[in-house]
Design a protein around this motif. Structure first.
Motif, short mmCIF file in Angstrom:
data_model
loop_
_atom_site.label_atom_id
_atom_site.label_comp_id
_atom_site.label_asym_id
_atom_site.label_seq_id
_atom_site.Cartn_x
_atom_site.Cartn_y
_atom_site.Cartn_z
N ASP A 197 -10.40 50.61 88.00
CA ASP A 197 -9.87 50.18 87.01
C ASP A 197 -8.51 49.29 87.73
O ASP A 197 -8.14 47.97 87.40
CB ASP A 197 -8.86 51.03 86.19
CG ASP A 197 -8.59 52.38 86.44
OD1 ASP A 197 -8.58 52.49 87.74
OD2 ASP A 197 -8.38 53.31 85.88
N GLN A 240 -9.46 45.89 89.28
CA GLN A 240 -9.64 45.11 88.37
C GLN A 240 -8.25 44.51 87.73
O GLN A 240 -8.43 43.33 87.43
CB GLN A 240 -10.44 45.64 87.28
CG GLN A 240 -11.78 45.76 87.66
CD GLN A 240 -12.84 46.03 86.34
OE1 GLN A 240 -13.18 45.40 85.67
NE2 GLN A 240 -13.21 47.30 86.32
N ASP A 250 -10.14 47.12 77.54
CA ASP A 250 -11.30 47.71 77.34
C ASP A 250 -12.28 47.07 77.98
O ASP A 250 -13.23 47.57 78.39
CB ASP A 250 -11.56 47.23 75.75
CG ASP A 250 -10.64 47.98 74.64
OD1 ASP A 250 -10.19 48.81 75.21
OD2 ASP A 250 -10.74 47.76 73.38
N ARG A 251 -12.33 45.91 78.11
CA ARG A 251 -13.30 44.96 79.04
C ARG A 251 -13.25 45.69 80.56
O ARG A 251 -14.43 46.00 81.00
CB ARG A 251 -13.22 43.59 79.00
CG ARG A 251 -14.04 42.51 79.26
CD ARG A 251 -15.42 43.01 78.91
NE ARG A 251 -16.10 42.35 77.54
CZ ARG A 251 -17.05 42.67 77.29
NH1 ARG A 251 -17.99 43.19 77.78
NH2 ARG A 251 -17.51 42.47 75.72
N ILE A 252 -12.29 45.78 81.15
CA ILE A 252 -12.07 46.28 82.43
C ILE A 252 -12.80 47.82 82.39
O ILE A 252 -13.53 47.75 83.33
CB ILE A 252 -10.58 46.60 82.62
CG1 ILE A 252 -10.10 45.11 83.33
CG2 ILE A 252 -10.30 47.63 83.92
CD1 ILE A 252 -8.52 44.90 83.38
N LEU A 253 -12.51 48.48 81.41
CA LEU A 253 -13.23 49.90 81.47
C LEU A 253 -14.91 49.59 81.06
O LEU A 253 -15.63 50.65 81.57
CB LEU A 253 -12.73 50.64 80.26
CG LEU A 253 -11.35 51.24 80.41
CD1 LEU A 253 -10.94 51.94 79.39
CD2 LEU A 253 -11.18 51.93 81.79
N LEU A 254 -15.30 48.64 80.86
CA LEU A 254 -16.76 48.26 80.54
C LEU A 254 -17.52 47.71 81.92
O LEU A 254 -18.49 47.55 81.89
CB LEU A 254 -17.08 47.38 79.45
CG LEU A 254 -16.85 47.95 78.15
CD1 LEU A 254 -16.98 46.44 77.07
CD2 LEU A 254 -17.76 48.85 77.56
N ARG A 255 -16.57 47.69 82.90
CA ARG A 255 -17.28 47.26 84.19
C ARG A 255 -17.18 48.12 85.21
O ARG A 255 -16.36 48.98 85.37
CB ARG A 255 -16.19 45.97 84.62
CG ARG A 255 -16.01 45.01 83.77
CD ARG A 255 -16.64 43.64 84.03
NE ARG A 255 -16.14 42.42 83.17
CZ ARG A 255 -17.38 42.21 82.35
NH1 ARG A 255 -18.27 42.59 82.16
NH2 ARG A 255 -16.52 40.98 81.68
N PRO A 256 -18.51 48.02 86.00
CA PRO A 256 -18.63 49.38 86.87
C PRO A 256 -17.72 49.36 88.02
O PRO A 256 -18.13 49.29 89.33
CB PRO A 256 -20.06 49.06 87.35
CG PRO A 256 -20.38 47.87 87.14
CD PRO A 256 -19.51 47.43 85.97
N ARG A 257 -16.21 49.03 88.06
CA ARG A 257 -15.44 48.81 89.26
C ARG A 257 -14.14 49.72 88.72
O ARG A 257 -13.95 50.03 87.93
CB ARG A 257 -15.22 47.48 89.41
CG ARG A 257 -16.23 46.57 89.95
CD ARG A 257 -16.50 46.63 91.48
NE ARG A 257 -17.82 45.86 91.50
CZ ARG A 257 -18.28 45.81 92.78
NH1 ARG A 257 -17.80 46.63 93.62
NH2 ARG A 257 -19.44 45.27 93.00
#
Lengths: 265, 258
Positions: B101, B104, B92-99
């Motif tokens: 997937d 990440q 979930d946190r990964i999807l919250l970052r502008p990079r």
């Protein structure tokens, strides 16, 4: 601005009775129950507003936050946040929001907090000047000076939560989603967190959507509350209006409890 | 790439916090692979060749596979351990970052303890290079490098498939280890010795033989077609369907949230 129109979402949940026999049976044949997590919810939050999003456990609060932050796609409905559809323009969208999950950490466990912050700076590509300003400000407001050099795993819950909040604000988001930010905190930490959120909203006009079970959080922070139960929005209005409806109730907790009873949620 | 180095820095720093654990794991890693090496060596004390492959030739094949596998395990560990990344909410946190997937997930875990295995594969390879009868040319050396990286891509692809399936089962599927760990085990010997069926499977489905067996035939002079030296490129092609499966998995995750 956050625009939500007729958003629905349902989940399939596997169900079985207790016992080993049932467990074995469920290997082949599994019963699913469809749970309507969100049922045509709509609301509008203008820029700079601070809204308390409340409801009993399992009402759909976290699902809403997940949809708004682009982690989850709804089955129906429209969501537009600053003109973007979260799940379609994920990368552009998440640049402008900050999310704190009270129950989960986003800090790297084994390294000093400041190292996590520096990595976040690179992930969001925050310019040096902006990062240093933000860091300085957050450090002062959240009293982080002494804990920045401590590994996250050695922080107390209150210290960690302050760092979590700082971590989600390093890239100066315009919108902040807080999912139970005061859960498990002691009185001093709670006050510090509340105080900070108020100041942030005042100074930067950051839009804040806050879910919590702590009614004192709501009282201190939100002028407007949205009540959700069984996936539906039951109430959307200002806190003072709500209070007028219950002239003889003393505490906010009692008021909310009688609201839950009134809507049978 | 610069960002990846920053992630690496954090991983090194985290590792420093647990020095004893790091060295012990690394030592254990070396021990297990050394036993495998001893196994091969003992076998060759009794017999002088395995289906016509000499000791050095077998070791060349094994060191390539060990090299690739360790590289994949070291850098694609995030996919190998994806079940836990998924269940503890890190994704979930990964999807919250502008990079990206995939980037990440790759950056979430880097297993430095595999350095021990890498080193061992490297030593084995040096030994083969200096003692074998193969007359080395720049072209042949390039093929070995291609084999290593093609293999690393292939194993990473397998880990990616494993991770993509986690979206549907939430926990890892142990049976997929047949292809990763199993592939590494079979890779101890040139893959042609296990018979036609196994060779076909590892040519067309999981192209492990393309990484190890066919180029080995060319390197050892059993087959003179240079084209065999390009076989390891299949490892990279293999990534395409794996990536598609991953994308499909992510879409499923985003629509179900579980």
């Amino acid at each position: 601005m956050i625009q939500v129109e007729n958003v629905s979402k349902s989940f399939r949940v596997a169900k079985r009775n207790a016992g080993l026999k049932e467990a074995v049976k469920s290997l082949w044949y599994r019963k699913y129950e469809v749970v309507q997590a969100l049922d045509r919810i709509s609301f509008l939050i203008p820029e700079g507003e601070m809204v308390g999003y409340i409801g009993p456990n399992g009402a759909g609060k976290s699902s809403t936050i997940k949809i708004l932050s682009g982690i989850l796609t709804p089955e129906e409905g429209l969501v537009s946040i600053n003109g973007r559809i979260p799940w379609k323009q994920r990368k552009e969208h998440v640049r402008e929001i900050g999310v704190v999950f009270g129950q989960r950490t986003q800090l790297w466990w084994d390294v000093p907090v400041i190292d996590s912050f520096c990595l976040l700076k690179d992930i969001y590509a925050v310019p040096n000047i902006e990062f240093n300003n933000n860091l300085e400000e957050l450090t002062a407001l959240l009293h982080l000076e002494e804990i920045l050099r401590t590994p996250a795993r050695q922080l107390s819950l209150g210290q960690r939560m302050r760092c979590e909040i700082a971590a989600s604000l390093l890239h100066s988001p315009k919108i902040l989603f807080l999912d139970e930010p005061t859960i498990g905190l002691d009185a001093v930490s709670k006050l510090a967190v509340r105080d900070f959120i108020l100041k942030l909203n005042e100074a930067k006009k950051t839009t804040v959507l806050l879910t919590t079970h702590d009614m004192q959080d709501i009282e201190a922070l939100a002028k407007r509350i949205i009540l959700i139960g069984k996936g539906r929005i039951l109430l959307d209005g200002s806190l003072s209006e709500l209070k007028e409806q219950f002239p003889n109730r003393e505490s906010l907790d009692e008021m909310i409890a009688s609201l839950y009873r009134r809507y049978q949620i | 790439m610069k960002l990846y180095l920053k992630y690496l820095k954090i991983h090194v720093q985290s590792m420093m916090e647990h020095k004893a654990s790091f060295f012990l794991t690394m030592a254990a890693q070396v021990m297990t692979t050394i036993t495998a090496f001893l196994g091969i060596s003992c076998l060759f004390l009794r017999f002088h060749s395995v289906q016509g492959f000499s000791y050095q030739e077998v070791l060349l094949g094994y060191s390539v596979i060990l090299f690739s596998f360790s590289l994949a395990e070291m850098f694609a560990r995030g996919f190998d351990a994806f079940g836990s990344i998924l269940s503890n909410g890190q994704f979930d946190r990964i999807l919250l970052r502008p990079r990206n997937d995939i980037f990440q997930v790759l950056a979430t875990k880097v297993e430095f303890t595999r350095i021990g295995k890498l080193l061992q594969a490297f030593v084995m390879m040096l030994y083969v290079i200096f003692t074998s009868d193969i007359s080395w040319t720049p072209c042949k050396a390039a093929i070995v490098v291609l084999m290593i990286f093609g293999g690393a891509a292939l194993f990473s692809g397998l880990f990616l498939v494993y991770a993509a399936l986690c979206f549907f089962t939430t926990q890892g599927l142990e049976f997929l280890n047949i292809f990763t760990d199993g592939g590494r085990e079979l890779g101890k010997y040139p893959m042609g010795i296990y018979g036609k069926a196994v060779l076909r499977f590892f040519t067309f489905l999981v192209p492990l033989a393309m990484i190890q067996y066919y180029p080995l035939l060319y390197l050892t002079g059993r087959d003179s077609r240079t084209i065999l030296g390009l076989c390891p490129l299949t490892g990279f092609v293999f990534l395409i369907p794996c990536h598609a499966l991953w994308k499909f998995g992510v879409r499923h995750f985003v629509s179900t949230g579980s």
